[in-house]
Motif scaffolding. Structure first.
Motif, short mmCIF file in Angstrom:
data_model
loop_
_atom_site.label_atom_id
_atom_site.label_comp_id
_atom_site.label_asym_id
_atom_site.label_seq_id
_atom_site.Cartn_x
_atom_site.Cartn_y
_atom_site.Cartn_z
N ARG A 165 -20.22 -14.95 -46.25
CA ARG A 165 -21.05 -15.91 -46.98
C ARG A 165 -22.50 -15.87 -46.54
O ARG A 165 -22.82 -15.57 -45.39
N GLU A 166 -23.36 -16.22 -47.47
CA GLU A 166 -24.79 -16.35 -47.20
C GLU A 166 -25.27 -17.78 -47.36
O GLU A 166 -26.31 -18.15 -46.82
N SER A 167 -24.57 -18.59 -48.13
CA SER A 167 -25.03 -19.95 -48.41
C SER A 167 -24.84 -20.87 -47.21
O SER A 167 -24.00 -20.62 -46.33
N GLY A 171 -22.73 -24.84 -50.08
CA GLY A 171 -22.86 -23.69 -50.96
C GLY A 171 -21.56 -23.17 -51.53
O GLY A 171 -21.56 -22.37 -52.46
N CYS A 172 -20.45 -23.64 -50.94
CA CYS A 172 -19.12 -23.22 -51.42
C CYS A 172 -18.31 -24.48 -51.71
O CYS A 172 -17.57 -24.97 -50.86
N CYS A 176 -18.75 -21.83 -57.15
CA CYS A 176 -19.78 -21.63 -56.13
C CYS A 176 -19.86 -20.17 -55.71
O CYS A 176 -19.37 -19.27 -56.41
N GLU A 177 -20.47 -19.92 -54.57
CA GLU A 177 -20.54 -18.55 -54.06
C GLU A 177 -19.14 -17.97 -53.85
O GLU A 177 -18.87 -16.81 -54.21
N ASP A 216 -17.62 -28.91 -48.59
CA ASP A 216 -17.68 -27.45 -48.59
C ASP A 216 -16.26 -26.95 -48.33
O ASP A 216 -15.59 -27.39 -47.40
N ALA A 241 -23.67 -22.46 -54.53
CA ALA A 241 -24.66 -21.39 -54.67
C ALA A 241 -24.04 -20.17 -55.35
O ALA A 241 -23.91 -19.10 -54.76
N LEU A 244 -25.47 -16.49 -55.35
CA LEU A 244 -25.27 -15.57 -54.23
C LEU A 244 -23.97 -14.79 -54.34
O LEU A 244 -23.66 -13.96 -53.48
#
Length: 292
Positions: A165-167, A171-172, A176-177, A216, A241, A244
């Motif tokens: 993951r990057e977020s 972000g998840c 989501c990502e 999350d 996110a 991403l």
């Protein structure tokens, strides 16, 4: 047992519904673990179809079953879940929590009745999770079989957070990502890539939101739970996110999750039963009346 049952063929088959009833008897004798994917039909923003939760859960279970058919039988998925709070978004289908939980209990009890002693419920929709847990508990208490419940992202959370993951936090969460990446891998042609748009949920902008209420899937949530209408949290229906997300991230998390599910089932299949201990001075005069 009928002599026309091919034990090797049963050992090689991972789909529950493709067996005949004599073959089900053989599969129970082989001590296969029955795996039930569970999802929902629910909005997932402008870029993902309504079937995200059920498609991801069932795809992961089917891939795991194909890798280890000698250990597991994968059932047809339960496609509908508890989504009352999402009904402001057209297309979402809601099943009341009591109906949903009782359905899972009935399925698990049926499987146990036919002689299977290990059952796994693999969930793909966040709001189902506490209800799936309750159903799994009831199957254990009512049948004596062991019923394990897990949401698929729990199998890969550490790997996803540390390696993929990057977020940041939040972000998840939904469409989501993570979910978008996984869907890109499973059914990339049905991702509306030109419409991917997400944002952190609106409540994070409130004072104390990040401290008390963050949600999350793989980093965990804040210490409080406030499940408002989804439409109060997001304009698009996606929070997180998704920008991403990539196909490669989806492949990595999918393959890792499948491998972890195979390993978990192998462990669960041979986990010993722990004996119940009744500490009453005299045997109770009647069976426990508590059901769900």
């Amino acid at each position: 047992m009928s002599s026309d049952v091919d034990a090797a063929a049963v050992r090689a088959e991972h789909r529950y519904e493709l067996l005949t009833w004599p073959e089900i008897v053989e599969a129970a004798a082989q001590e296969k673990v029955v795996v039930l994917p569970i999802g929902s039909v629910e909005q997932h923003g402008h870029h993902l179809p309504l079937d995200v939760d059920v498609k991801l859960a069932s795809s992961i279970c089917d891939a795991a079953g194909a890798q280890a058919p000698e250990s597991m039988l994968v059932m047809p998925p339960v496609s509908y879940g508890y989504t009352h709070h999402v009904m402001d978004f057209p297309g979402t289908i809601n099943v009341s929590p009591t109906t949903f939980t009782n359905l899972l209990i009935d399925i698990g009890t049926s499987v146990a009745y036919h002689g299977f002693r290990r059952i796994v419920m693999v969930n793909g929709h966040g709001s189902n999770h506490p209800l799936v847990e309750q159903a799994a508990r009831q199957v254990i208490l009512q049948t004596g079989a062991l019923c394990l419940n897990i949401s698929w992202w729990q199998l890969s959370a550490e790997y996803w957070n540390e390696e993929v993951r990057e977020s940041g936090p939040g972000g998840c969460a939904h469409a989501c990502e993570l979910e978008t990446s996984a869907y890109m891998h499973v059914d990339g042609d049905n991702v509306r890539r030109d419409r991917i748009k997400g944002a952190l949920p609106d409540y994070l902008d409130l004072e104390g939101g990040l401290e008390w209420q963050k949600v999350d899937l793989t980093l965990g949530s804040g210490p409080t739970t406030i499940v408002e209408w989804t439409s109060a949290m997001t304009e698009t229906g996606s929070f997180g996110a998704p920008e991403l997300a990539t196909d490669e991230k989806g492949r990595l998390v999918f393959e890792h999750t499948v491998a972890r599910l195979v390993a978990m089932v192998a462990w669960f299949r041979t986990r010993p039963d722990l004996p119940r201990r009744d500490h009453h001075a005299e045997p109770p005069a009647f069976e426990l009346p508590f059901g769900f």
